[in-house]
Scaffold this active site. Structure first.
Site, PDB file in Angstrom:
ATOM      1  CG  ASP A   9      -1.976   1.085   1.264  1.00  0.00           C
ATOM      2  OD1 ASP A   9      -2.229   1.923   0.148  1.00  0.00           O
ATOM      3  OD2 ASP A   9      -2.882   1.132   2.147  1.00  0.00           O
ATOM      4  CG  ASP A 105      -3.456   3.768  -3.193  1.00  0.00           C
ATOM      5  OD1 ASP A 105      -4.292   2.794  -3.488  1.00  0.00           O
ATOM      6  OD2 ASP A 105      -3.549   4.534  -2.494  1.00  0.00           O
ATOM      7  CD  GLU A 106      -5.587  -1.225  -1.784  1.00  0.00           C
ATOM      8  OE1 GLU A 106      -5.356  -2.136  -0.744  1.00  0.00           O
ATOM      9  OE2 GLU A 106      -6.677  -0.699  -1.759  1.00  0.00           O
TER      10      GLU A 106
END
Length: 409
Positions: A9, A105-106
């Site tokens: 993350d 974003d992960e």
């Protein structure tokens, strides 16, 4: 032998990219999202801003009241963030061949077979973090566990820049003190039912029999919560799970009736969506218009195109025709936006019906223009150039050269 799942993350991703690209903003609160005076919300913010109690989805007016004068407010530059995200995903693919991107974003990685090659889980996690830092200059938090649930909760445990490994034998102790609301399936209707039973932590949930949970939460949710409280969850990683859609919308500071402003806003949204789609190599057939009137009357309309596209002009044309076909003219609009979905492969063309009306052939000059605009936005920011628009952000209350500025009282 249990699987080894890694969750990565990126820390405060949008804000971190802005601080990386603007060193003078490092150490200052940075808010990405709506600007002061608008009706929108915070998309994300730096950890310096979070210390003041600001968080994602908070109304921007409330955030402004909490933050100091030196705060920087930035409109999102999605094409730039998408480019950085692609770089990060490329780094992850050098670590493991089994990578599932779940958002910009992960991602999840199956690293089960790497312990004999790289080392113990903590070494694998440290290597992932270092490779990301070296490639894009950003920090990331990593969690490693036997399934997706534990890996995700572990990555949240020590943010920012954290690394948490939870072996199977430590799952019970890891979960027990956590609030039960972190479990999947616990929502605004479910949580009060558990609270009435005196439940506060996951450890408390484990004290309840399965029959009790099924009775109060329903058979499906009750079983799911019972299993999660014991650390039982999905350990499958699907690299081919696709992104479902790309969308962009604007909430106006004041309701808008002017069709010219609505048209400009949809053109802006089409440029943002088209740019992200090209960056992530997506072509879509389904264009969706979203519109909201006072107070929260929301409508969506969709159109399926003959040929998949990521072209700004085609996206705008479809969305505007959807708007024009409805009896909405003159009604004050609070929010408007568009999205694209219904993906087709971008690398081999599309097999079309022999009797289908011929679609326009691609225009090399048009493609080069789109590529040039994307390059300018990626380098200087999404608001620095617009196709057929002035440099003023749609819906803004006053003309500004750029959407980045420091708010001072």
């Amino acid at each position: 032998m249990s699987r080894l799942i890694l969750h990565i993350d990126l820390d405060a991703f949008y804000a971190a990219v802005e601080q990386r690209d603007h060193p003078e903003w490092r150490g200052r609160p940075v808010v990405v999202g709506a600007e002061p005076g608008q009706r929108g919300v915070v998309a994300t913010c730096s950890y310096e801003a979070r210390r003041f109690g600001v968080h994602s989805t908070m109304p921007i007016a409330q955030a402004v009241r909490r933050l100091p004068p030196e705060t920087v407010y930035v409109r999102p530059s999605m094409a730039r963030y998408a480019k950085v995200s692609q770089q990060v995903m490329g780094v992850l693919e050098t670590v493991s061949p089994v990578v599932e991107r779940v958002s910009i974003d992960e991602a999840y990685l199956d690293v089960s077979g790497l312990t004999s090659l790289v080392g113990p889980p903590a070494v694998i996690g440290a290597q992932v973090k270092e490779r990301i830092r070296h490639a894009v200059g950003l920090t990331a938090s990593v969690g490693i566990g036997p399934n997706r649930l534990i890996a995700k909760l572990a990555s949240d445990a020590q943010k920012p820049d954290g690394l948490t490994v939870v072996p199977p034998e430590q799952i019970g102790g890891f979960l027990a003190p956590m609030p039960f609301t972190v479990l999947r399936g616990i929502g605004v209707k479910t949580a009060p039912r558990l609270e009435r039973l005196g439940v506060k932590t996951i450890g408390d949930v484990r004290q309840l029999p399965l029959e009790t949970l099924r009775h109060h939460l329903g058979a499906r949710t009750g079983t799911q919560v019972y299993q999660q409280a014991r650390g039982l969850a999905d350990d499958r990683i699907d690299p081919d799970r696709p992104r479902r859609s790309i969308s962009r919308e604007m909430t106006f500071p004041e309701d808008v009736s002017d069709p010219r402003m609505l048209e400009k806003t949809l053109r802006w949204a089409a440029q943002e969506v088209g740019s992200i789609a090209r960056q992530t190599q997506h072509l879509g057939r389904v264009v969706t218009l979203k519109i909201r009137f006072h107070p929260f009357e929301t409508h969506t309309r969709s159109r399926t195109l003959e040929v998949p596209t990521a072209d700004d002009v085609a996206l705008f044309g479809a969305a505007w025709s959807l708007f024009a076909a409805e009896p909405w003219s003159g009604r004050p609009v609070r929010l408007i936006g568009l999205g694209i979905s219904g993906w087709s492969a971008t690398d081999g063309g599309v097999q079309r019906d022999l009797f289908e009306t011929a679609a326009p052939e691609p225009c090399p000059e048009h493609d080069r223009l789109a590529a040039t605009l994307d390059a300018i936005r990626n380098r200087f920011g999404a608001d620095d150039i617009q196709r057929g628009l002035n440099r003023r952000s749609p819906g803004s209350g006053s003309a500004r050269r750029r959407s980045r500025y420091s708010h001072r009282t």
